[in-house]
Write a protein that holds these residues in place. Sequence first.
Motif, PDB file in Angstrom:
ATOM      1  N   TYR A 100       5.787 -12.167  -7.093  1.00 44.76           N
ATOM      2  CA  TYR A 100       4.176 -12.236  -7.023  1.00 44.76           C
ATOM      3  C   TYR A 100       3.456 -12.231  -6.192  1.00 44.76           C
ATOM      4  O   TYR A 100       3.210 -11.562  -5.468  1.00 44.76           O
ATOM      5  CB  TYR A 100       3.186 -12.227  -8.941  1.00 44.76           C
ATOM      6  CG  TYR A 100       1.758 -12.876  -8.147  1.00 44.76           C
ATOM      7  CD1 TYR A 100       1.607 -11.246  -8.892  1.00 44.76           C
ATOM      8  CD2 TYR A 100       1.378 -13.317  -8.171  1.00 44.76           C
ATOM      9  CE1 TYR A 100       0.442 -11.423  -8.867  1.00 44.76           C
ATOM     10  CE2 TYR A 100      -0.409 -13.498  -7.964  1.00 44.76           C
ATOM     11  CZ  TYR A 100      -1.224 -11.802  -8.455  1.00 44.76           C
ATOM     12  OH  TYR A 100      -2.378 -12.034  -8.330  1.00 44.76           O
ATOM     13  N   ASN A 139       1.279  -9.689  -3.592  1.00 43.07           N
ATOM     14  CA  ASN A 139       0.203  -9.571  -3.933  1.00 43.07           C
ATOM     15  C   ASN A 139       0.064 -10.208  -1.838  1.00 43.07           C
ATOM     16  O   ASN A 139      -0.774  -9.541  -1.224  1.00 43.07           O
ATOM     17  CB  ASN A 139      -0.219 -11.322  -4.323  1.00 43.07           C
ATOM     18  CG  ASN A 139      -1.633 -11.620  -4.726  1.00 43.07           C
ATOM     19  OD1 ASN A 139      -2.130  -9.871  -4.855  1.00 43.07           O
ATOM     20  ND2 ASN A 139      -2.562 -12.276  -3.994  1.00 43.07           N
ATOM     21  N   PHE A 187       0.203  -6.896  -0.860  1.00 45.40           N
ATOM     22  CA  PHE A 187      -0.804  -5.854  -1.544  1.00 45.40           C
ATOM     23  C   PHE A 187      -2.378  -6.361  -0.200  1.00 45.40           C
ATOM     24  O   PHE A 187      -3.384  -5.180  -0.355  1.00 45.40           O
ATOM     25  CB  PHE A 187      -1.552  -6.253  -2.835  1.00 45.40           C
ATOM     26  CG  PHE A 187      -2.809  -6.121  -3.454  1.00 45.40           C
ATOM     27  CD1 PHE A 187      -3.266  -4.719  -3.681  1.00 45.40           C
ATOM     28  CD2 PHE A 187      -3.759  -7.220  -3.190  1.00 45.40           C
ATOM     29  CE1 PHE A 187      -4.417  -4.930  -3.977  1.00 45.40           C
ATOM     30  CE2 PHE A 187      -5.101  -6.713  -3.874  1.00 45.40           C
ATOM     31  CZ  PHE A 187      -5.289  -5.838  -4.018  1.00 45.40           C
ATOM     32  N   ARG A 188      -2.615  -7.626  -0.036  1.00 48.21           N
ATOM     33  CA  ARG A 188      -3.570  -7.656   0.949  1.00 48.21           C
ATOM     34  C   ARG A 188      -3.415  -7.002   2.242  1.00 48.21           C
ATOM     35  O   ARG A 188      -4.915  -6.742   2.936  1.00 48.21           O
ATOM     36  CB  ARG A 188      -3.729  -9.276   1.226  1.00 48.21           C
ATOM     37  CG  ARG A 188      -4.362  -9.936  -0.367  1.00 48.21           C
ATOM     38  CD  ARG A 188      -4.262 -11.376  -0.199  1.00 48.21           C
ATOM     39  NE  ARG A 188      -4.655 -12.002  -1.374  1.00 48.21           N
ATOM     40  CZ  ARG A 188      -4.923 -13.618  -1.700  1.00 48.21           C
ATOM     41  NH1 ARG A 188      -4.536 -14.524  -1.097  1.00 48.21           N
ATOM     42  NH2 ARG A 188      -5.469 -13.952  -2.983  1.00 48.21           N
ATOM     43  N   MET A 203      -4.103  -3.283   2.152  1.00 48.11           N
ATOM     44  CA  MET A 203      -6.057  -3.407   1.753  1.00 48.11           C
ATOM     45  C   MET A 203      -7.314  -3.607   2.897  1.00 48.11           C
ATOM     46  O   MET A 203      -7.749  -3.306   2.909  1.00 48.11           O
ATOM     47  CB  MET A 203      -6.157  -5.070   0.803  1.00 48.11           C
ATOM     48  CG  MET A 203      -6.411  -4.518  -0.851  1.00 48.11           C
ATOM     49  SD  MET A 203      -6.770  -2.405  -1.384  1.00 48.11           S
ATOM     50  CE  MET A 203      -8.604  -3.024  -1.745  1.00 48.11           C
ATOM     51  N   GLY A 261       3.768   0.590  -8.240  1.00 49.97           N
ATOM     52  CA  GLY A 261       2.540  -0.681  -8.348  1.00 49.97           C
ATOM     53  C   GLY A 261       2.102  -1.148  -7.021  1.00 49.97           C
ATOM     54  O   GLY A 261       1.020  -1.202  -7.347  1.00 49.97           O
ATOM     55  N   LEU A 262       2.609  -1.243  -5.205  1.00 50.67           N
ATOM     56  CA  LEU A 262       1.547  -1.508  -4.931  1.00 50.67           C
ATOM     57  C   LEU A 262       0.469  -0.617  -4.411  1.00 50.67           C
ATOM     58  O   LEU A 262      -0.469  -0.152  -3.652  1.00 50.67           O
ATOM     59  CB  LEU A 262       2.620  -1.992  -3.767  1.00 50.67           C
ATOM     60  CG  LEU A 262       3.094  -2.882  -3.481  1.00 50.67           C
ATOM     61  CD1 LEU A 262       4.028  -3.225  -2.476  1.00 50.67           C
ATOM     62  CD2 LEU A 262       2.215  -3.854  -3.604  1.00 50.67           C
ATOM     63  N   GLU A 263       1.376   1.211  -4.662  1.00 43.94           N
ATOM     64  CA  GLU A 263       0.454   2.303  -4.198  1.00 43.94           C
ATOM     65  C   GLU A 263      -0.677   2.168  -5.199  1.00 43.94           C
ATOM     66  O   GLU A 263      -1.683   2.291  -4.781  1.00 43.94           O
ATOM     67  CB  GLU A 263       0.986   3.457  -4.362  1.00 43.94           C
ATOM     68  CG  GLU A 263       2.376   3.868  -3.333  1.00 43.94           C
ATOM     69  CD  GLU A 263       2.961   5.042  -3.700  1.00 43.94           C
ATOM     70  OE1 GLU A 263       3.690   5.783  -3.568  1.00 43.94           O
ATOM     71  OE2 GLU A 263       3.563   5.162  -4.749  1.00 43.94           O
ATOM     72  N   TYR A 264      -0.736   2.093  -6.485  1.00 44.18           N
ATOM     73  CA  TYR A 264      -1.840   1.738  -7.585  1.00 44.18           C
ATOM     74  C   TYR A 264      -2.986   1.029  -6.665  1.00 44.18           C
ATOM     75  O   TYR A 264      -3.545   0.834  -7.058  1.00 44.18           O
ATOM     76  CB  TYR A 264      -1.262   1.590  -8.721  1.00 44.18           C
ATOM     77  CG  TYR A 264      -2.608   1.727 -10.055  1.00 44.18           C
ATOM     78  CD1 TYR A 264      -2.521   2.822 -10.429  1.00 44.18           C
ATOM     79  CD2 TYR A 264      -2.219   0.514 -10.784  1.00 44.18           C
ATOM     80  CE1 TYR A 264      -4.383   2.346 -11.343  1.00 44.18           C
ATOM     81  CE2 TYR A 264      -3.915   0.248 -11.526  1.00 44.18           C
ATOM     82  CZ  TYR A 264      -4.067   1.547 -11.793  1.00 44.18           C
ATOM     83  OH  TYR A 264      -4.561   1.335 -13.260  1.00 44.18           O
ATOM     84  N   SER A 265      -2.461  -0.650  -6.688  1.00 41.53           N
ATOM     85  CA  SER A 265      -3.328  -1.531  -6.365  1.00 41.53           C
ATOM     86  C   SER A 265      -4.084  -1.380  -5.654  1.00 41.53           C
ATOM     87  O   SER A 265      -5.313  -1.602  -5.285  1.00 41.53           O
ATOM     88  CB  SER A 265      -3.145  -2.695  -6.284  1.00 41.53           C
ATOM     89  OG  SER A 265      -2.464  -2.593  -7.810  1.00 41.53           O
ATOM     90  N   ALA A 266      -3.632  -0.437  -4.668  1.00 45.97           N
ATOM     91  CA  ALA A 266      -4.206  -0.827  -2.672  1.00 45.97           C
ATOM     92  C   ALA A 266      -4.800   1.066  -2.820  1.00 45.97           C
ATOM     93  O   ALA A 266      -5.661   1.146  -1.410  1.00 45.97           O
ATOM     94  CB  ALA A 266      -3.025  -1.181  -2.061  1.00 45.97           C
ATOM     95  N   GLY A 267      -4.266   1.731  -3.269  1.00 44.95           N
ATOM     96  CA  GLY A 267      -5.005   2.992  -3.219  1.00 44.95           C
ATOM     97  C   GLY A 267      -4.134   3.608  -2.764  1.00 44.95           C
ATOM     98  O   GLY A 267      -4.826   4.450  -1.463  1.00 44.95           O
TER      99      GLY A 267
END
Length: 255
Positions: free
Chosen positions: A123, A127, A130-131, A134, A164-170
């Motif tokens: 995680y 994460n 992900f940041r 973003m 998952g990264l594509e979805y969360s970060a758009g």
Amino acid sequence: MPLPTHPKAVLIDLAGVMHTGDAALPGAVAALARLRGSGLALRFLTNTTRTPGSVLFTKLCRMGFTLAAGEIQTAALAARTLVRERGLRPHWMVHPNIAEEMGASHPEPDVVVLGDMGEHFSYAGLNHAFRLLMQGVPLLAMARNRYFMEPDGLALDMGAFVAGLEYSAGVRAEVVGKPAPAFFAAALAELGVSAGYAVLIGDDLADDIGGAQDSGIAAILVRSGKFRPGDETHPEIRPALIVDDFAAAVEVLIG
């Protein structure tokens, strides 16, 4: 897309086609020897990103296959080459087995490069990626395969983590390995063969067969590895031929 009448090159997937884990699939060693004896140009294309190319080559040789290290084209090597060509500063998310081959992550990255970390996904690591995404850093994925075949059954591949990264970060990842057209084009360029004279043999309907066809390459699907019932009747991806295994594909090409 039909098979070429007189093919000049064969692109071959590895895992699920020629071997599973550390064991060659039945008849695969002899089939490769027959194919090599035909004089057709060969390239082995793999999205495996847990094993360094040198280790993969040694492993294949121990299984009895006759090939040269330079005939193996990996998604990990394609990613490293692309990063260097573009002068990027990567944050590598890769399996410890290939960390040395990829090199160190940059303290101020301008790209996240994702490989299959297997049990080393965490995680905290996801994460952090992900940041970075973003903040506007792009995502480069070595592959986005859904699953692969292990000796004890199907195993989750890195595609779930890419999604998952594509979805969360758009964001949308740029894929470097199969089914990216550039991956197939690089193999053909080295062989000096145009797509219309090449054939691919693979077990993944989407990334092997679909990717090859999108690149103008006829493809043979084998009923081994990750092949699933229903692949034969997919409404959009239609292989030139479906056979039981690698040996049967070779028999079609040179028999």
